[in-house]
Design an enzyme around this catalytic site. Sequence first.
Site, PDB file in Angstrom:
ATOM      1  N   GLU A 139       3.536   5.264   2.956  1.00  0.00           N
ATOM      2  CA  GLU A 139       3.935   5.381   4.358  1.00  0.00           C
ATOM      3  C   GLU A 139       4.212   3.998   4.938  1.00  0.00           C
ATOM      4  O   GLU A 139       3.413   3.079   4.782  1.00  0.00           O
ATOM      5  CB  GLU A 139       2.820   6.070   5.153  1.00  0.00           C
ATOM      6  CG  GLU A 139       3.106   6.155   6.636  1.00  0.00           C
ATOM      7  CD  GLU A 139       1.892   6.575   7.454  1.00  0.00           C
ATOM      8  OE1 GLU A 139       1.971   6.463   8.699  1.00  0.00           O
ATOM      9  OE2 GLU A 139       0.872   6.974   6.868  1.00  0.00           O
ATOM     10  N   ILE A 147      11.679  -4.774  14.520  1.00  0.00           N
ATOM     11  CA  ILE A 147      12.057  -6.021  13.858  1.00  0.00           C
ATOM     12  C   ILE A 147      11.044  -6.431  12.794  1.00  0.00           C
ATOM     13  O   ILE A 147      11.410  -6.925  11.722  1.00  0.00           O
ATOM     14  CB  ILE A 147      12.268  -7.155  14.897  1.00  0.00           C
ATOM     15  CG1 ILE A 147      12.900  -8.370  14.222  1.00  0.00           C
ATOM     16  CG2 ILE A 147      10.964  -7.510  15.618  1.00  0.00           C
ATOM     17  CD1 ILE A 147      13.392  -9.419  15.211  1.00  0.00           C
ATOM     18  N   LYS A 186      17.678  18.537  21.435  1.00  0.00           N
ATOM     19  CA  LYS A 186      18.688  17.508  21.239  1.00  0.00           C
ATOM     20  C   LYS A 186      18.520  16.870  19.855  1.00  0.00           C
ATOM     21  O   LYS A 186      17.452  16.369  19.501  1.00  0.00           O
ATOM     22  CB  LYS A 186      18.580  16.436  22.323  1.00  0.00           C
ATOM     23  CG  LYS A 186      18.621  16.980  23.749  1.00  0.00           C
ATOM     24  CD  LYS A 186      19.862  17.840  24.001  1.00  0.00           C
ATOM     25  CE  LYS A 186      21.138  17.036  24.027  1.00  0.00           C
ATOM     26  NZ  LYS A 186      22.324  17.873  24.389  1.00  0.00           N
ATOM     27  N   THR A 190      17.720  12.094  16.387  1.00  0.00           N
ATOM     28  CA  THR A 190      17.542  12.137  14.940  1.00  0.00           C
ATOM     29  C   THR A 190      18.759  11.565  14.228  1.00  0.00           C
ATOM     30  O   THR A 190      18.628  10.793  13.265  1.00  0.00           O
ATOM     31  CB  THR A 190      17.284  13.587  14.478  1.00  0.00           C
ATOM     32  OG1 THR A 190      16.017  14.009  14.979  1.00  0.00           O
ATOM     33  CG2 THR A 190      17.297  13.698  12.962  1.00  0.00           C
ATOM     34  N   LYS A 222      23.288  21.617  11.663  1.00  0.00           N
ATOM     35  CA  LYS A 222      23.944  20.483  12.317  1.00  0.00           C
ATOM     36  C   LYS A 222      23.296  19.168  11.896  1.00  0.00           C
ATOM     37  O   LYS A 222      23.979  18.178  11.580  1.00  0.00           O
ATOM     38  CB  LYS A 222      23.851  20.662  13.833  1.00  0.00           C
ATOM     39  CG  LYS A 222      24.501  19.540  14.637  1.00  0.00           C
ATOM     40  CD  LYS A 222      24.375  19.831  16.131  1.00  0.00           C
ATOM     41  CE  LYS A 222      24.992  18.720  16.951  1.00  0.00           C
ATOM     42  NZ  LYS A 222      24.845  18.986  18.421  1.00  0.00           N
ATOM     43  N   CYS A 380     -25.152   3.362  12.093  1.00  0.00           N
ATOM     44  CA  CYS A 380     -24.964   1.924  12.183  1.00  0.00           C
ATOM     45  C   CYS A 380     -25.645   1.384  13.447  1.00  0.00           C
ATOM     46  O   CYS A 380     -26.868   1.348  13.518  1.00  0.00           O
ATOM     47  CB  CYS A 380     -23.476   1.582  12.124  1.00  0.00           C
ATOM     48  SG  CYS A 380     -23.144  -0.154  11.730  1.00  0.00           S
ATOM     49  N   HIS A 520     -22.027   4.514   7.057  1.00  0.00           N
ATOM     50  CA  HIS A 520     -21.120   5.414   7.778  1.00  0.00           C
ATOM     51  C   HIS A 520     -20.789   6.619   6.885  1.00  0.00           C
ATOM     52  O   HIS A 520     -19.730   6.654   6.240  1.00  0.00           O
ATOM     53  CB  HIS A 520     -19.833   4.679   8.153  1.00  0.00           C
ATOM     54  CG  HIS A 520     -20.014   3.645   9.217  1.00  0.00           C
ATOM     55  ND1 HIS A 520     -19.858   3.913  10.551  1.00  0.00           N
ATOM     56  CD2 HIS A 520     -20.369   2.339   9.134  1.00  0.00           C
ATOM     57  CE1 HIS A 520     -20.089   2.824  11.262  1.00  0.00           C
ATOM     58  NE2 HIS A 520     -20.410   1.848  10.415  1.00  0.00           N
ATOM     59  N   GLU A 522     -19.719   9.412   7.610  1.00  0.00           N
ATOM     60  CA  GLU A 522     -18.536  10.153   8.062  1.00  0.00           C
ATOM     61  C   GLU A 522     -17.283   9.764   7.304  1.00  0.00           C
ATOM     62  O   GLU A 522     -16.334  10.547   7.209  1.00  0.00           O
ATOM     63  CB  GLU A 522     -18.321   9.932   9.564  1.00  0.00           C
ATOM     64  CG  GLU A 522     -17.861   8.546   9.984  1.00  0.00           C
ATOM     65  CD  GLU A 522     -18.977   7.550  10.218  1.00  0.00           C
ATOM     66  OE1 GLU A 522     -18.727   6.498  10.841  1.00  0.00           O
ATOM     67  OE2 GLU A 522     -20.104   7.816   9.759  1.00  0.00           O
TER      68      GLU A 522
END
Length: 548
Positions: A139, A147, A186, A190, A222, A380, A520, A522
């Site tokens: 990703e 930029i 619309k 895209t 389209k 924590c 942690h 979780e």
Amino acid sequence: MARYIFITGGVVSSLGKGLASAALGALLQARGYTVRLRKLDPYLNVDPGTMSPFEHGEVFVTDDGAETDLDLGHYERFTGVSARRSDTISAGRVYSNVLDKERRGEYLGKTIQVIPHVTNEIKDFLAIGEDEVDFMLCEIGGTVGDIEGLPFFEAIRQFGQERPRGKVILMHLTLLPWLAASGELKTKPTQHSVKELRSIGLQPDVLVCRSEQLIPDRERAKIALFCNVRPDSVIPAYDLKSIYEAPLAYHRAGLDRAVLDAFRISPAPRPDLSRWEDVMDRLTHAEGEVRIAVVGKYTELEDAYKSVSEALTHGGMANRVRVRPEWIAAEDLEQDDGSHLLDGYHGIIVPGGFGERGTEGMIAAAQYAREKRVPFLGICLGMQTAVIEAARNLAGISDAGSQEFDPAADSGRCTPVVYHLKEWVQGNRKVERKPDDAKGGTMRLGAYTAVLKPGSLISRVYDGATEIEDRHRHRYEVDVSYRDQLEAAGMVFSGMSPDDRLPEVVELADHPWFIGVQAHPELKSKPFAPAPLFADFVRAAKEQERMV
């Protein structure tokens, strides 16, 4: 060699690229393939470790100690594949690596430029572990046209050209806005987003279109025509009641089929979606509801506690109960009689955080849970404030505090039961830190082992285990020299580091369910494999709900 899927976004940010990537990874797994997901962030921070939670949301930590974007949490929760340091890179890290190499003379005196040196660094990162899995999903943060993202887009263009034909595809997420005045979806935004991609040499193979309205077939046709993709590769993405519906929803929309078609994989293995059908069954057929108060420092932005929120949902699935977390600013508990804000909840969580602000409210939450016998989970800083509360009100250390948020702790005017950790053991080496060290990457980070006390509540939660391993992110620790005094007052040190120097878990002996953990838990919770601590906390909250 892995096949690569690059996921980009356009029009606006926050369209759900991370969720779409994670869901696609889960769907490819359901068809029997192995996957790994990666995030490339164009910002100039080396990593998110020094960013404010209000700025960037939660910092997700990997087993090997990388501080990463919260999207890596989505990747783990949907695929069960543990993220690694090599699964995330930022523009800051890329430029830092390039400049380090230049200083060492590795470029043999050449002029250093974005092309080829920066793009080569990005491509080298992409190639790490490419022989380990069937599909690598990467990703790209931000949106096309930003930029700071241009070196990344150029790098993936080059990467696609250098790999064998049919080994790389591009999936692009866009928005189809609905104009109420004209009653129309619309498609032009895209079209312009794809035009921007094509102007830098990238042609999407699959388009995922976010929309609040049903996308008619004529609009999909389209989009396909003007964006040069096949009609069945225009995938609608609608708002969902739960993110965990995404794999099933994307499968119904044909995303995994479109991706495999783009790779010319036919016939494709049939998917086994039973895992996600079970997840949705547990979500949609909950039996009752529990209210959980989350008393934190960054409650204005729920993403600051994203993994806590999701782990609570997973704990609810394990108990077939709906969990309703409600966010309470710790500072509000510091007002006169602020503790009444906790009335009526079936459980209380005090999560992690940094700095002094709101800590007295966290201490008040721990005291309320102890005195009212409400299930309590401190994580924590939440564990540290629970220890301070017990030290003050049970062990007679009335001036107990922490070096983190009480400057007087260094002057002898208070007792620092929580101190700045200056050295610890990581694997087979000793790590040393100073209070004035640089902030980035200098905490106790990554997976560490805790040795559990037999017969303790934490041991029972983990089915009698004698050791557990969870991820840490902190630079302050409970001082073990106060252990005897606190245990005599009723606070049990039920989990310790293997060298018995660092407290990892505390609990109250005469409380129905009161646990504080330095780690942690979780971060490792998943909808199909809830973190045991959260599953049992929700179970205890469910019992509390029946008693109220």
